[in-house]
Design a protein around this motif. Sequence first.
Motif, mmCIF file in Angstrom:
data_model
loop_
_atom_site.group_PDB
_atom_site.id
_atom_site.type_symbol
_atom_site.label_atom_id
_atom_site.label_comp_id
_atom_site.label_asym_id
_atom_site.label_seq_id
_atom_site.Cartn_x
_atom_site.Cartn_y
_atom_site.Cartn_z
ATOM 1 N N VAL A 1 0.643 -1.424 -0.058
ATOM 2 C CA VAL A 1 0.032 0.069 -0.089
ATOM 3 C C VAL A 1 0.913 1.173 0.177
ATOM 4 O O VAL A 1 0.606 2.340 -0.710
ATOM 5 N N CYS A 2 1.881 1.311 0.577
ATOM 6 C CA CYS A 2 2.671 2.511 0.677
ATOM 7 C C CYS A 2 3.413 2.680 -0.828
ATOM 8 O O CYS A 2 3.978 3.760 -1.121
ATOM 9 N N ARG A 3 3.648 1.644 -1.296
ATOM 10 C CA ARG A 3 4.081 1.815 -2.858
ATOM 11 C C ARG A 3 3.206 2.250 -3.670
ATOM 12 O O ARG A 3 3.399 3.053 -4.694
ATOM 13 N N LEU A 4 1.878 1.940 -3.619
ATOM 14 C CA LEU A 4 0.837 2.133 -4.728
ATOM 15 C C LEU A 4 0.269 3.518 -4.199
ATOM 16 O O LEU A 4 -0.217 4.236 -5.181
ATOM 17 N N LEU A 5 0.386 3.988 -2.761
ATOM 18 C CA LEU A 5 -0.386 5.058 -2.305
ATOM 19 C C LEU A 5 0.430 6.101 -1.829
ATOM 20 O O LEU A 5 1.439 5.608 -1.151
ATOM 21 N N THR A 6 0.513 7.342 -1.993
ATOM 22 C CA THR A 6 0.961 8.526 -1.201
ATOM 23 C C THR A 6 0.189 8.720 0.052
ATOM 24 O O THR A 6 -1.045 8.374 -0.168
ATOM 25 N N PHE A 7 0.572 9.164 1.052
ATOM 26 C CA PHE A 7 -0.190 9.507 2.203
ATOM 27 C C PHE A 7 -1.062 10.621 1.951
ATOM 28 O O PHE A 7 -2.115 10.692 2.467
ATOM 29 N N GLN A 8 -0.720 11.328 0.929
ATOM 30 C CA GLN A 8 -1.960 12.558 0.726
ATOM 31 C C GLN A 8 -3.006 11.865 -0.181
ATOM 32 O O GLN A 8 -4.189 12.008 0.119
ATOM 33 N N ASP A 9 -2.749 10.912 -0.944
ATOM 34 C CA ASP A 9 -3.780 10.095 -1.516
ATOM 35 C C ASP A 9 -4.774 9.342 -0.647
ATOM 36 O O ASP A 9 -5.983 9.381 -0.755
ATOM 37 N N LEU A 10 -4.073 8.734 0.330
ATOM 38 C CA LEU A 10 -4.847 8.118 1.184
ATOM 39 C C LEU A 10 -5.824 8.962 1.917
ATOM 40 O O LEU A 10 -6.981 8.829 2.405
ATOM 41 N N GLN B 1 -12.270 6.234 12.979
ATOM 42 C CA GLN B 1 -11.699 7.089 11.901
ATOM 43 C C GLN B 1 -10.372 7.430 12.404
ATOM 44 O O GLN B 1 -9.197 7.659 11.982
ATOM 45 N N GLN B 2 -10.175 7.947 13.911
ATOM 46 C CA GLN B 2 -8.909 8.397 14.500
ATOM 47 C C GLN B 2 -7.981 7.481 14.543
ATOM 48 O O GLN B 2 -6.708 7.530 14.311
ATOM 49 N N LYS B 3 -8.291 6.266 14.948
ATOM 50 C CA LYS B 3 -7.397 5.192 15.041
ATOM 51 C C LYS B 3 -6.892 4.862 13.418
ATOM 52 O O LYS B 3 -5.552 4.441 13.675
ATOM 53 N N PHE B 4 -7.669 4.852 12.458
ATOM 54 C CA PHE B 4 -7.302 4.468 11.317
ATOM 55 C C PHE B 4 -6.047 5.464 10.817
ATOM 56 O O PHE B 4 -5.086 5.072 10.241
ATOM 57 N N LEU B 5 -6.378 6.542 10.955
ATOM 58 C CA LEU B 5 -5.665 7.729 10.438
ATOM 59 C C LEU B 5 -3.984 7.577 11.397
ATOM 60 O O LEU B 5 -3.121 7.752 10.626
ATOM 61 N N ASP B 6 -4.172 7.175 12.645
ATOM 62 C CA ASP B 6 -3.086 7.335 13.511
ATOM 63 C C ASP B 6 -2.285 6.212 13.108
ATOM 64 O O ASP B 6 -1.016 6.448 12.909
ATOM 65 N N GLN B 7 -2.670 4.983 12.885
ATOM 66 C CA GLN B 7 -2.098 3.669 12.475
ATOM 67 C C GLN B 7 -1.485 3.938 10.976
ATOM 68 O O GLN B 7 -0.271 3.335 10.760
ATOM 69 N N CYS B 8 -2.299 4.438 10.189
ATOM 70 C CA CYS B 8 -1.802 4.846 8.834
ATOM 71 C C CYS B 8 -0.549 5.618 8.800
ATOM 72 O O CYS B 8 0.590 5.285 8.168
ATOM 73 N N ALA B 9 -0.615 6.732 9.645
ATOM 74 C CA ALA B 9 0.718 7.531 9.724
ATOM 75 C C ALA B 9 1.837 6.741 10.623
ATOM 76 O O ALA B 9 3.081 6.726 9.678
ATOM 77 N N GLN B 10 1.578 6.064 11.211
ATOM 78 C CA GLN B 10 2.800 5.122 11.765
ATOM 79 C C GLN B 10 3.243 4.059 10.918
ATOM 80 O O GLN B 10 4.426 3.959 10.660
ATOM 81 N N TYR B 11 2.197 3.507 10.047
ATOM 82 C CA TYR B 11 2.579 2.558 8.985
ATOM 83 C C TYR B 11 3.303 3.028 7.832
ATOM 84 O O TYR B 11 4.350 2.320 7.485
ATOM 85 N N TRP B 12 3.315 4.361 7.466
ATOM 86 C CA TRP B 12 3.840 4.792 6.493
ATOM 87 C C TRP B 12 5.436 5.103 6.760
ATOM 88 O O TRP B 12 6.195 5.301 5.946
ATOM 89 N N THR B 13 5.673 5.553 7.961
ATOM 90 C CA THR B 13 6.843 5.940 8.525
ATOM 91 C C THR B 13 7.696 4.715 8.986
ATOM 92 O O THR B 13 9.054 4.773 9.389
#
Length: 483
Positions: free
Chosen positions: A186-195, A215-227
């Motif tokens: 997912v990090c290769r297919l998507l930028t965090f801005q697109d997400l 929603q908040q859990k989702f966004l927080d975990q995605c931010a951690q996952y992308w980094t």
Amino acid sequence: MAPPSQSPPSRLRAGHLERAEGGIKRRVRTRQACESCRRRRRKCNGRLPCAQCIGYSYPCQYLSGAPGNVEEQTSRLESDNSKTTDLNQLHVGTHEVAEASGSVRLSQQSNNDGPEKGPENHEIRSAKFRPTVDTVKGRYSNAHSSILLPRRLGRTMNLSKHIRFHSYGWNVNTRLEPTAFIAPAVCRLLTFQDLSFYSHIFFELVDPIYHFIDQQKFLDQCAQYWTAKKDLLQDIEAVVCGVVALGSFFADKPSPVESSLVEHAKQVLDIGCAYAPGRVSLTQIAGWALRTLYLRLTTRPHLSWYSSCSTMHVAEAIGLHVNLEDVEIITGDSTEFIPELTSSRSDLFECAVFINMIISAEYGRSRVILQGGTEPKFESTSKLAKLTAIMVRIESSLTQEARMNILSTLQDLPGEPMIFILLKTDVTIHLFRRHLHLYQDTLGLPESTILLSIIKTGLSAIRSLVPQRQAWWNVSCQHRSSR
């Protein structure tokens, strides 16, 4: 030809012969047929439940109350129990179907819309052992399973060390265990801005009705996952793919990688179910629910039915249908704790049950009913809870008064968001198909007035949603059903 004592209940005729004292046979005449046999033009033996309903798992109900010869037949059956084994097979007692979706319970012996049926003097025994949930592996097993028996026996023998809670004899070493590897993508297919862009559309249009992701859990975990360093595949990838794909479906400008995300989510979910170690989690169930919604919007209905059934089976594997306070909890040392993305267990299960029910109803197939469900500690906040309860009631025999009550309840349900109007219209049309059109029952003026009012409101919602690019599948379903 097998003797009568070996005939299954579904093969027995209404005018069967019963053995009385002295070995003399006499014919029991049926004074009244149950509603299911009357509608299907089948011979009814007048029992409660009757042989036909037992054999085919139909709800057995008599419109004018309990039939006159039920008590007489039941009493004679119990007195002759030691002499005739074939009649004993007919008397199966209470036949229950327990629905595990939160506050929903369906029992063919205790239905608020029908008469009280059958004796209630059966012995009630409380089980010594309870179902078990492994909170580390996310595994659920019922109390009578072979997986739990060694552990139970070890406890009764006061062994110094508890026997592990896991399956036995799954491989006799004749083949290597199949394995598969899918790289994180997912990090290769998507930028965090697109997400962020497409997930915002999802939480604005889809989440208000199908609310099972925080929603908040989702966004927080995605931010951690992308980094973070992503060496191992995680179930969050399936959820990200599902959220972005649904957001892209309703966006003015769809994502160019939408199809790639859908295919990647499929691989992630398939590996979780088809390859060792067979991981399960609430996040994975959310991924299956998202895939089901996307498939129902984009491809043939029976494919989404497959997916909805898979969602329910994964839910059972993790014990989502039971209250954790009613089971034995097994904990252990976990090398890594991955927090869940879901809003709550009850909300996730309510959505999974409703999606499976509505798709099964519209496509004319069986839904998944999980056994051993228990009441949740907290009531579901999902807007679908009342629709789920109504869908369960529709599965049983209904009097005209009961149908009227259901239609009145549907009419009084909230008129927003718009997709909820479409869903309650679908449930209304399902009630018409199942109880009125199929059996050619007479539709009274009050019923027809409410039914048409709900359908007109649904058509009005369609005219509002289509220009907004919210082409839910209900748009096509309701146009076809309303013709």
